[in-house]
Design a protein around this motif. Structure first.
Motif, mmCIF file in Angstrom:
data_model
loop_
_atom_site.group_PDB
_atom_site.id
_atom_site.type_symbol
_atom_site.label_atom_id
_atom_site.label_comp_id
_atom_site.label_asym_id
_atom_site.label_seq_id
_atom_site.Cartn_x
_atom_site.Cartn_y
_atom_site.Cartn_z
ATOM 1 N N GLY A 179 -34.194 27.241 33.738
ATOM 2 C CA GLY A 179 -34.698 26.065 34.437
ATOM 3 C C GLY A 179 -36.216 25.986 34.408
ATOM 4 O O GLY A 179 -36.796 24.906 34.214
ATOM 5 N N PHE A 180 -36.867 27.146 34.587
ATOM 6 C CA PHE A 180 -38.331 27.156 34.553
ATOM 7 C C PHE A 180 -38.851 26.763 33.176
ATOM 8 O O PHE A 180 -39.782 25.955 33.054
ATOM 9 N N LEU A 181 -38.270 27.341 32.113
ATOM 10 C CA LEU A 181 -38.771 27.073 30.763
ATOM 11 C C LEU A 181 -38.557 25.616 30.367
ATOM 12 O O LEU A 181 -39.410 25.019 29.691
ATOM 13 N N LYS A 182 -37.441 25.026 30.767
ATOM 14 C CA LYS A 182 -37.221 23.610 30.465
ATOM 15 C C LYS A 182 -38.317 22.755 31.098
ATOM 16 O O LYS A 182 -38.896 21.874 30.444
ATOM 17 N N VAL A 189 -45.963 19.417 27.394
ATOM 18 C CA VAL A 189 -46.106 18.261 26.503
ATOM 19 C C VAL A 189 -46.624 17.050 27.277
ATOM 20 O O VAL A 189 -47.472 16.293 26.782
ATOM 21 N N ASP A 190 -46.136 16.860 28.503
ATOM 22 C CA ASP A 190 -46.608 15.725 29.309
ATOM 23 C C ASP A 190 -48.111 15.811 29.568
ATOM 24 O O ASP A 190 -48.822 14.797 29.544
ATOM 25 N N ALA A 241 -34.253 21.546 24.688
ATOM 26 C CA ALA A 241 -35.328 21.038 25.539
ATOM 27 C C ALA A 241 -36.679 21.158 24.843
ATOM 28 O O ALA A 241 -37.507 20.235 24.899
ATOM 29 N N TYR A 242 -36.924 22.294 24.177
ATOM 30 C CA TYR A 242 -38.201 22.489 23.488
ATOM 31 C C TYR A 242 -38.370 21.472 22.359
ATOM 32 O O TYR A 242 -39.432 20.843 22.223
ATOM 33 N N ASN A 247 -40.794 16.894 20.022
ATOM 34 C CA ASN A 247 -40.556 15.707 19.201
ATOM 35 C C ASN A 247 -41.320 14.507 19.737
ATOM 36 O O ASN A 247 -41.888 13.711 18.964
ATOM 37 N N LEU A 248 -41.364 14.364 21.063
ATOM 38 C CA LEU A 248 -42.134 13.265 21.658
ATOM 39 C C LEU A 248 -43.606 13.379 21.298
ATOM 40 O O LEU A 248 -44.268 12.375 20.986
#
Length: 373
Positions: A179-182, A189-190, A241-242, A247-248
């Protein structure tokens, strides 16, 4: 008596008679003496009878003592046998206590590790403690499995309960870390996408630079490796998730770079079709426009193709895919030496391809490069 008399041969009869008389006198005297000693005889007989009783009693006592001595001898032999058994049991108990102490060491969960696994933080400063806790948990789980643990111990209730407790700790830690890594990948990225300085702007082409991104990801490379050893299936959603987050970022970088490159390239062609290569697009009328368009394509490909290859290679290493390296170690996709940011230093790739990991890597690469044209 013969010498007391001096007789001739003719007096033999007289001598015989005299002997008879004296014999009778002696017998009479003996009978008289015997009659006088009757009391003594009775006392002697009573003494003999008492002695006989004593002898009988002594014989009984000796028989009793013999029985008791035989029983004592048997008891002593039994005690010696028990003592030998007790000594052997004592030795066995000591060995058993030592084995149980070793087993208890395996079953004991250090409080600092339990706290770290169930509620510790995942910031960079505490990663050393998290890695140590992961290593301990991995070793503890392996220690309760054959052949590291005797099958006799494996059937013990305490061992089964402790194994269940360790499995619960593992599930809790894997869930928390995943959960933390996601969230970490998404927030990382944000934060980059919210900063316009990372992207091309009007009048300024910005070459994508993921050095800082990779550095921040590499902080958790060892954590991912330990998560894989604890629960291999947990990597699939993390990879998803990574790749989705990255990709975004790649699509934003490619779009902004292409828009600025399009704006800076002056050709007599509609701006909506020149990079898309539409079959119905207008043809370039002169060599100058053709050269400018070719230079734009070359510049775009020169920058983004190595970037995408490096990101693919980094993905394979960072997400612990057991596949051969996509490019030689220390060399970038364009043939130049890469910086240390690309070398995770966490695992050596095995030359024997794993079909499952290759398939998973292909799926992750599709997620990573989806929509980038």
């Amino acid at each position: 008596m013969v010498h007391s008399y001096v007789m001739g041969i003719g007096e033999a009869e007289a001598f015989s008679e005299r002997l008879k008389r004296e014999l009778l006198a002696l017998e009479a005297a003996n009978v008289h003496a015997m009659l006088e000693s009757e009391t003594l005889v009775e006392e002697v007989l009573q003494g003999l009878e008492a002695a006989t009783h004593c002898v009988d009693d002594m014989d009984k006592w000796l028989g009793t003592f013999n029985v008791k001595l035989r029983r004592i001898r048997e008891d002593i032999e039994s005690i010696e046998t028990r003592n030998n058994k007790l000594e052997m049991q004592s030795v066995n108990n000591k060995a058993l206590i030592q084995e149980l102490d070793k087993l208890l060491e395996r079953l004991c969960v250090p409080s600092e590790y339990a706290t770290c696994l169930t509620g510790g933080k995942f910031d960079e400063a505490r990663m050393t403690q998290n890695i140590e806790a992961c290593e301990w948990l991995t070793g503890a789980l392996r220690g309760l499995e054959a052949p590291n643990l005797d099958s006799t111990y494996g059937n013990m209730r305490a061992v089964k309960e402790k194994r269940a407790e360790l499995e619960k700790l593992k599930a809790t830690f894997v869930r928390r870390a995943s959960g933390f890594l996601k969230k970490y990948f998404a927030n990382l990225v944000d934060s980059m996408m919210s900063d316009k300085n990372y992207f091309s702007q009007r009048g300024q082409l910005k070459q994508p630079d993921h050095a800082d991104l990779r550095y921040k990801c590499r902080i958790y490379a060892h954590l991912l490796l330990h998560l894989k050893s604890l629960e291999k299936n947990c990597l699939r959603p993390l990879r998803k998730a990574y790749c989705s987050s990255l990709n975004l970022l790649l699509r934003r970088e490619a779009r902004d770079f292409a828009n600025e490159l399009r704006a800076s390239t002056k050709v007599s062609i509609s701006p909506t079709t020149w990079l898309e290569g539409s079959p119905g697009g207008n043809q370039i009328g002169n060599s100058t426009d053709t050269s400018a368009l070719s230079d734009a394509y070359i510049k775009m490909l020169t920058i983004f193709i190595p970037l995408l290859v490096d990101e693919s290679s980094f993905l394979a290493h960072f997400m612990c895919f057991e596949v051969p390296a996509l490019v030689p170690p220390g060399v970038g996709a364009n043939g130049n030496k890469r910086g240390s940011n690309d070398d995770l230093g966490i695992m050596n790739m095995n030359s024997n391809d794993s079909k499952d990991d290759l398939q998973s890597l292909n799926e992750s690469l599709q997620d990573l490069l989806d929509g980038i044209h």
